[in-house]
Design an enzyme around this catalytic site. Structure first.
Site, PDB file in Angstrom:
ATOM      1  N   LYS A 131      11.171  26.173  76.724  1.00  0.00           N
ATOM      2  CA  LYS A 131      11.820  26.470  75.153  1.00  0.00           C
ATOM      3  C   LYS A 131      11.668  25.187  74.754  1.00  0.00           C
ATOM      4  O   LYS A 131      11.264  24.176  74.614  1.00  0.00           O
ATOM      5  CB  LYS A 131      13.074  26.867  75.400  1.00  0.00           C
ATOM      6  CG  LYS A 131      13.197  28.265  75.974  1.00  0.00           C
ATOM      7  CD  LYS A 131      15.066  28.686  76.038  1.00  0.00           C
ATOM      8  CE  LYS A 131      15.139  29.790  77.142  1.00  0.00           C
ATOM      9  NZ  LYS A 131      16.324  30.336  77.449  1.00  0.00           N
ATOM     10  N   TYR A 189      11.988  38.835  74.864  1.00  0.00           N
ATOM     11  CA  TYR A 189      13.427  39.100  75.050  1.00  0.00           C
ATOM     12  C   TYR A 189      13.770  40.903  75.073  1.00  0.00           C
ATOM     13  O   TYR A 189      14.565  40.895  75.223  1.00  0.00           O
ATOM     14  CB  TYR A 189      14.856  38.624  74.766  1.00  0.00           C
ATOM     15  CG  TYR A 189      14.313  37.076  75.790  1.00  0.00           C
ATOM     16  CD1 TYR A 189      14.905  36.688  76.499  1.00  0.00           C
ATOM     17  CD2 TYR A 189      14.312  35.659  74.289  1.00  0.00           C
ATOM     18  CE1 TYR A 189      15.092  35.533  77.027  1.00  0.00           C
ATOM     19  CE2 TYR A 189      13.714  34.635  74.940  1.00  0.00           C
ATOM     20  CZ  TYR A 189      14.608  34.031  76.086  1.00  0.00           C
ATOM     21  OH  TYR A 189      14.706  32.976  76.802  1.00  0.00           O
ATOM     22  N   GLU A 201       6.212  39.501  82.999  1.00  0.00           N
ATOM     23  CA  GLU A 201       6.511  38.649  81.816  1.00  0.00           C
ATOM     24  C   GLU A 201       5.216  37.591  82.263  1.00  0.00           C
ATOM     25  O   GLU A 201       4.293  36.737  81.574  1.00  0.00           O
ATOM     26  CB  GLU A 201       7.495  37.620  82.071  1.00  0.00           C
ATOM     27  CG  GLU A 201       8.822  38.030  81.926  1.00  0.00           C
ATOM     28  CD  GLU A 201       9.944  37.990  81.935  1.00  0.00           C
ATOM     29  OE1 GLU A 201      11.611  37.730  81.666  1.00  0.00           O
ATOM     30  OE2 GLU A 201      10.137  36.934  82.727  1.00  0.00           O
ATOM     31  N   HIS A 247      13.615  29.588  80.644  1.00  0.00           N
ATOM     32  CA  HIS A 247      13.790  30.080  81.043  1.00  0.00           C
ATOM     33  C   HIS A 247      13.073  30.506  82.111  1.00  0.00           C
ATOM     34  O   HIS A 247      12.017  29.767  82.607  1.00  0.00           O
ATOM     35  CB  HIS A 247      12.719  31.181  80.014  1.00  0.00           C
ATOM     36  CG  HIS A 247      12.380  32.033  80.173  1.00  0.00           C
ATOM     37  ND1 HIS A 247      13.257  33.406  80.665  1.00  0.00           N
ATOM     38  CD2 HIS A 247      11.050  33.379  80.832  1.00  0.00           C
ATOM     39  CE1 HIS A 247      12.926  34.677  81.202  1.00  0.00           C
ATOM     40  NE2 HIS A 247      11.939  34.367  81.895  1.00  0.00           N
ATOM     41  N   ASN A 264      19.437  26.008  75.817  1.00  0.00           N
ATOM     42  CA  ASN A 264      19.437  25.943  77.766  1.00  0.00           C
ATOM     43  C   ASN A 264      18.057  25.340  77.958  1.00  0.00           C
ATOM     44  O   ASN A 264      18.211  25.600  79.389  1.00  0.00           O
ATOM     45  CB  ASN A 264      20.642  27.043  77.745  1.00  0.00           C
ATOM     46  CG  ASN A 264      20.071  28.794  78.203  1.00  0.00           C
ATOM     47  OD1 ASN A 264      18.979  28.686  77.800  1.00  0.00           O
ATOM     48  ND2 ASN A 264      20.312  29.029  78.729  1.00  0.00           N
TER      49      ASN A 264
HETATM   50  P1  GTP Z   1      16.661  33.470  80.780  1.00  0.00           P
HETATM   51  O1  GTP Z   1      16.142  32.651  81.698  1.00  0.00           O
HETATM   52  O2  GTP Z   1      16.046  32.483  79.378  1.00  0.00           O
HETATM   53  O3  GTP Z   1      15.847  34.679  80.248  1.00  0.00           O
HETATM   54  O4  GTP Z   1      18.387  32.626  80.722  1.00  0.00           O
HETATM   55  P2  GTP Z   1      19.129  34.009  81.467  1.00  0.00           P
HETATM   56  O5  GTP Z   1      18.177  34.676  82.366  1.00  0.00           O
HETATM   57  O6  GTP Z   1      19.599  32.836  82.255  1.00  0.00           O
HETATM   58  O7  GTP Z   1      20.293  34.556  80.498  1.00  0.00           O
HETATM   59  P3  GTP Z   1      19.736  36.525  79.913  1.00  0.00           P
HETATM   60  O8  GTP Z   1      18.752  37.218  80.269  1.00  0.00           O
HETATM   61  O9  GTP Z   1      20.816  37.122  79.755  1.00  0.00           O
HETATM   62  O10 GTP Z   1      19.408  35.789  78.732  1.00  0.00           O
HETATM   63  C1  GTP Z   1      18.019  34.714  78.023  1.00  0.00           C
HETATM   64  C2  GTP Z   1      18.788  33.216  77.000  1.00  0.00           C
HETATM   65  O11 GTP Z   1      19.178  34.161  75.973  1.00  0.00           O
HETATM   66  C3  GTP Z   1      19.449  32.884  77.752  1.00  0.00           C
HETATM   67  O12 GTP Z   1      18.830  31.730  78.384  1.00  0.00           O
HETATM   68  C4  GTP Z   1      20.831  32.512  76.685  1.00  0.00           C
HETATM   69  O13 GTP Z   1      19.862  31.268  75.824  1.00  0.00           O
HETATM   70  C5  GTP Z   1      20.695  33.875  75.822  1.00  0.00           C
HETATM   71  N1  GTP Z   1      21.871  33.729  75.725  1.00  0.00           N
HETATM   72  C6  GTP Z   1      22.048  34.810  76.162  1.00  0.00           C
HETATM   73  N2  GTP Z   1      23.175  34.795  76.201  1.00  0.00           N
HETATM   74  C7  GTP Z   1      24.070  34.483  75.380  1.00  0.00           C
HETATM   75  C8  GTP Z   1      25.188  34.240  74.088  1.00  0.00           C
HETATM   76  O14 GTP Z   1      26.565  34.961  75.259  1.00  0.00           O
HETATM   77  N3  GTP Z   1      25.086  33.547  73.061  1.00  0.00           N
HETATM   78  C9  GTP Z   1      23.920  32.686  72.328  1.00  0.00           C
HETATM   79  N4  GTP Z   1      24.111  32.680  71.164  1.00  0.00           N
HETATM   80  N5  GTP Z   1      23.408  33.140  73.616  1.00  0.00           N
HETATM   81  C10 GTP Z   1      23.031  33.794  74.565  1.00  0.00           C
HETATM   82 MG    MG Z   2      16.853  36.903  81.648  1.00  0.00          MG
END
Ligand code: GTP
Ligand code: MG
Length: 150
Positions: free
Chosen positions: A9, A49, A126, A115, A112
């Site tokens: 990212k 997303y 994707e 992805h 973080n």
């Molecule tokens: P990705 O690999 O990026 O898809 O992350 P993930 O699969 O571990 O988590 P998820 O798909 O649920 O969420 C996608 C992204 O949204 C995360 O990587 C975070 O950067 C963001 N995100 C998820 N939960 C939160 C939250 O509670 N607050 C905030 N600010 N960002 C969030």
């Molecule tokens: Mg995810």
């Protein structure tokens, strides 16, 4: 062999962590089959997303993903979808174990740095969202005979 979509990212790119992150996938033995640097549009980020539409952080997340260069990649290897997520670590770096990419290199959930696809169906979707079929390179890596049993 299985393939997964991995993206560094904008925070990971700006913090100079591209080589560090690629290194971890390379050292494990996974094979890079596609890579490009791209600034996604907001619309594209929303598509990526799509499953998170309606979540309170959705808009900020899509603004962020489209805020700068992203390294989009496809990695190949036995079990790479699931184990790639293990290398990445828990979504929130507060919970990611040390030794994982997020555990070692990030602090907050909205920044973080990486992805990874969360399953075979999302990996497929994707990869085809981010890459054209011709962008995926089929080749045998020399190390493969030392990574897998015949
Ligand atoms: P990705 O690999 O990026 O898809 O992350 P993930 O699969 O571990 O988590 P998820 O798909 O649920 O969420 C996608 C992204 O949204 C995360 O990587 C975070 O950067 C963001 N995100 C998820 N939960 C939160 C939250 O509670 N607050 C905030 N600010 N960002 C969030
Ligand atoms: Mg995810």
């Amino acid at each position: 062999l299985e393939r997964t979509f991995i993206a560094i990212k904008p925070d990971g790119v700006q913090r100079g962590l591209i080589s560090e992150i690629i290194n971890r996938f390379e050292r494990k033995g996974y094979k890079l089959v596609a890579i490009k640097l791209v600034i996604p549009t907001k619309e594209f980020a929303e598509k990526h997303y799509d499953d998170l539409r309606g979540r309170p952080f959705f808009n900020g997340l899509c603004d962020f993903l489209s805020s700068g260069p992203v390294v989009a990649m496809v990695w190949e290897g036995q079990g790479v979808i699931k184990y790639g997520r293990k290398l990445i670590g828990a979504t929130s770096p507060h919970n990611s174990e040390p030794g994982t990419i997020r555990g070692d290199l990030a602090i907050s959930v909205g920044r973080n740095i990486i992805h990874g696809s969360d399953g075979p169906e999302t990996a497929k979707a994707e990869i085809s969202l981010w890459f054209k079929p011709d962008d995926l390179i089929n080749y045998t890596a020399n190390a493969e005979k030392w990574l897998y049993e015949p």
